[in-house]
Design an enzyme around this catalytic site. Structure first.
Site, PDB file in Angstrom:
ATOM      1  N   ASP A 151       0.830  -1.197   0.000  1.00  0.00           N
ATOM      2  CA  ASP A 151       0.000   0.000   0.000  1.00  0.00           C
ATOM      3  C   ASP A 151       0.873   1.259   0.000  1.00  0.00           C
ATOM      4  O   ASP A 151       1.515   1.564   1.000  1.00  0.00           O
ATOM      5  CB  ASP A 151      -0.891  -0.037   1.246  1.00  0.00           C
ATOM      6  CG  ASP A 151      -1.899   1.101   1.263  1.00  0.00           C
ATOM      7  OD1 ASP A 151      -2.007   1.822   0.261  1.00  0.00           O
ATOM      8  OD2 ASP A 151      -2.578   1.272   2.297  1.00  0.00           O
ATOM      9  N   ASP A 353      -1.948   6.206  -5.886  1.00  0.00           N
ATOM     10  CA  ASP A 353      -2.235   5.316  -4.763  1.00  0.00           C
ATOM     11  C   ASP A 353      -2.412   3.891  -5.290  1.00  0.00           C
ATOM     12  O   ASP A 353      -3.200   3.665  -6.192  1.00  0.00           O
ATOM     13  CB  ASP A 353      -3.512   5.800  -4.065  1.00  0.00           C
ATOM     14  CG  ASP A 353      -3.872   4.961  -2.854  1.00  0.00           C
ATOM     15  OD1 ASP A 353      -2.978   4.311  -2.295  1.00  0.00           O
ATOM     16  OD2 ASP A 353      -5.052   4.967  -2.462  1.00  0.00           O
TER      17      ASP A 353
END
Ligand SMILES: *[C@@H]1O[C@H](CO)[C@@H](O)[C@H](O)[C@H]1NC(C)=O
Ligand SMILES: *[C@@H]1O[C@H](CO)[C@@H](O)[C@H](O)[C@H]1NC(C)=O
Ligand SMILES: *[C@@H]1O[C@H](CO)[C@@H](O)[C@H](O)[C@H]1NC(C)=O
Ligand SMILES: *[C@@H]1O[C@H](CO)[C@@H](O)[C@H](O)[C@H]1NC(C)=O
Length: 475
Positions: A151, A353
């Site tokens: 992440d 992201d």
């Protein structure tokens, strides 16, 4: 306007297809074959939009040193047994992550700290969603393999730990037991490192029997809480890190679905790139596969970076310094640059992201994109909208479809072409959607999501403060 369909097979790319209702088996992959090479259009076989239940591992990671294989959490390349979410659920969780990012960026850092100083866990800054990618790392001595979500939108690495004092959810591998490892150490509450949890988790640390306690809460209400410790972390036989700081979680809840935890790749000093900066100099790259039935890679250091990578400067957001900010300057559809004032993109900025699924644009930009895409697709009947998708097509009576190419321009004068797998998101043959969405207002940060990053090599170059893209990173 019939496209000339060359019989030559030119390239294949894969899209994700999750089956709704019936089986709820969830996401399966299908192959999207590109039939004709044109400068401004892709021509794809609709019959190739058929589910593939076979993992076709690309071995892309094997060619590079310091590399891990990336797989989609749900699909034939993943051995996680839990049920995959439906499309509708994926899109809802994705919106929860986006809302969380927006609310984090709407606060000043001071406000975050004030909230964190209260006894209620207040982390709303990093979020899971369901469209995530996982890698396998080794932890402890002897090492135990663990599948972690990677992440770029969060910092703390953590895994579930025995004895699961309050709660652990089910995971594929045995839950890590620090008492069975020779290299585990607790961090004490008095250590200054314990205080660095503020910026890494937006939560105040706690103390239990003089051991530092972290807690992190994600936007979809998932959370992890436990001891901050250090361990030996093994990526490959030559890439081993002693005293790696991580969370040993003994109260974990939420939508992690079979994975052991999370690998935090953000910019905070507790993140994996920061902790391994001596070896990799905060340089890493990845390629997200075109579908859940193929694999990509996550590589650390300079190895394997394409010569054709084009860079754009990294932007630091005052309110979210651990995010990777980028400057979008324009969008082209079918070779035509959309007329969007550059201030539309600069007002709120954009982040990249790995955990947000669908790219979010300022509504002014999304609406221009949608109009141009619909014009380019006016030959095809529209299908039902779904959730954040408002531009869907019914391809059930076509053998092949011809779609306009989409590319995004970034500051530094680079233009990045989105792969077919990043343009369309197929729910079914009769519901294939433009895979972009708008925020509700132009003032909220835009997000370059993981669907649009598929098959690109994405390079994070910390020392030179830039992010790069190259086409054809993986299949
Ligand atoms: C697997 O991938 C390779 C290379 O991308 C391709 O040539 C082959 O046809 C694929 N096999 C299947 C079963 O999809
Ligand atoms: C870490 O701290 C916890 C809480 O004090 C304790 O239960 C545990 O045994 C400690 N582990 C090690 C390896 O010191
Ligand atoms: C998270 O939990 C709180 C309280 O249980 C609830 O009010 C909120 O709606 C939940 N949020 C999400 C995204 O599920
Ligand atoms: C465990 O986590 C849940 C969810 O965040 C929380 O509601 C609960 O209070 C926690 N339990 C303890 C004992 O900390």
């Amino acid at each position: 306007m019939a496209a000339t369909i060359s019989s030559t097979f030119l390239s294949a790319s894969l899209l994700l297809l999750c089956l709704l209702s019936a089986s709820r088996k969830g996401c399966v992959a299908f192959e999207q074959q590109e039939l004709a090479a044109e400068t401004h259009h892709h021509t794809l076989l609709v019959s190739s939009l058929l589910p593939s239940s076979v993992c076709n591992s690309s071995k892309a990671a094997d060619k590079k040193s310091s590399s891990l294989t990336v797989i989609h959490k749900h699909g034939p390349c993943s051995q996680l047994t839990s049920d995959a979410p439906t499309h509708a659920e994926v899109l809802l969780h994705d919106q929860a992550r986006v809302n969380s990012i927006h609310s984090r960026l709407a606060k000043t850092l001071n406000n975050v700290k004030e909230t964190a100083a209260t006894s209620i866990p207040a982390k709303d800054g990093s979020i899971l969603g369901s469209g995530n990618y996982i890698v396998t790392v080794g932890l402890g001595t002897p090492k135990k393999d663990l599948s972690l979500i990677f992440d770029t939108g969060s910092d703390l690495t953590w895994t579930q730990c025995q004895p699961c004092f309050v709660h652990c959810y089910q995971q594929k591998e045995p839950i890590f037991d620090p008492t069975q490892s020779k290299s585990y150490l607790n961090i004490s509450c008095s250590s200054s490192i314990c205080g660095s949890l503020y910026s890494a988790t937006a939560n105040a640390p706690d103390c239990s029997s003089s051991t530092c306690v972290y807690k992190i809460r994600y936007g979809d209400n998932s959370s992890s809480m436990g001891f901050l410790g250090t361990e030996r972390l093994t990526l490959t036989s030559t890439d081993i890190f002693d005293k790696f700081l991580f969370g040993c979680g003994e109260n974990n809840t939420g939508l992690f679905m079979g994975v052991a935890g999370l690998l935090g790749l953000g910019r905070d000093k507790l993140s994996f790139p920061s902790q391994t900066a001596q070896k990799y100099n905060k340089v890493f790259s990845y390629c997200l596969p075109s579908s859940a039935s193929s694999t990509g890679y996550l590589s650390f250091g300079n190895s394997g970076i394409s010569n054709s990578v084009k860079f754009t400067p990294l932007v630091t957001l005052a309110r979210g310094p651990s995010f990777y900010g980028l400057g979008i300057t324009g969008i082209s559809v079918g070779g035509e640059r959309l007329s969007i004032s550059s201030s539309v993109f600069t007002t709120a900025g954009t982040i990249i992201d790995s955990g947000t699924v669908i790219t979010r644009l300022p509504p002014t930009a999304y609406s221009a994109l949608r109009t141009a895409f619909r014009q380019g697709m006016s030959n095809y009947p529209m299908g039902k909208a779904l959730g954040i998708f408002d531009t869907c097509y019914d391809f059930s009576s076509y053998n092949s479809v011809r779609i306009p190419k989409i590319s995004i321009s970034f500051s530094g004068g680079i233009e990045v072409e989105i792969a077919p797998a990043g343009i369309l998101y197929a729910i079914s043959r009769s519901q294939v959607c433009l895979a972009f969405a708008g925020n509700n207002v132009d003032s909220k940060v835009g997000i370059l999501g993981n669907v649009q990053q598929k098959t690109l090599q994405v390079v994070y170059d910390g020392p030179n403060e830039r992010v790069g893209f190259a086409a054809g990173g993986c299949s």
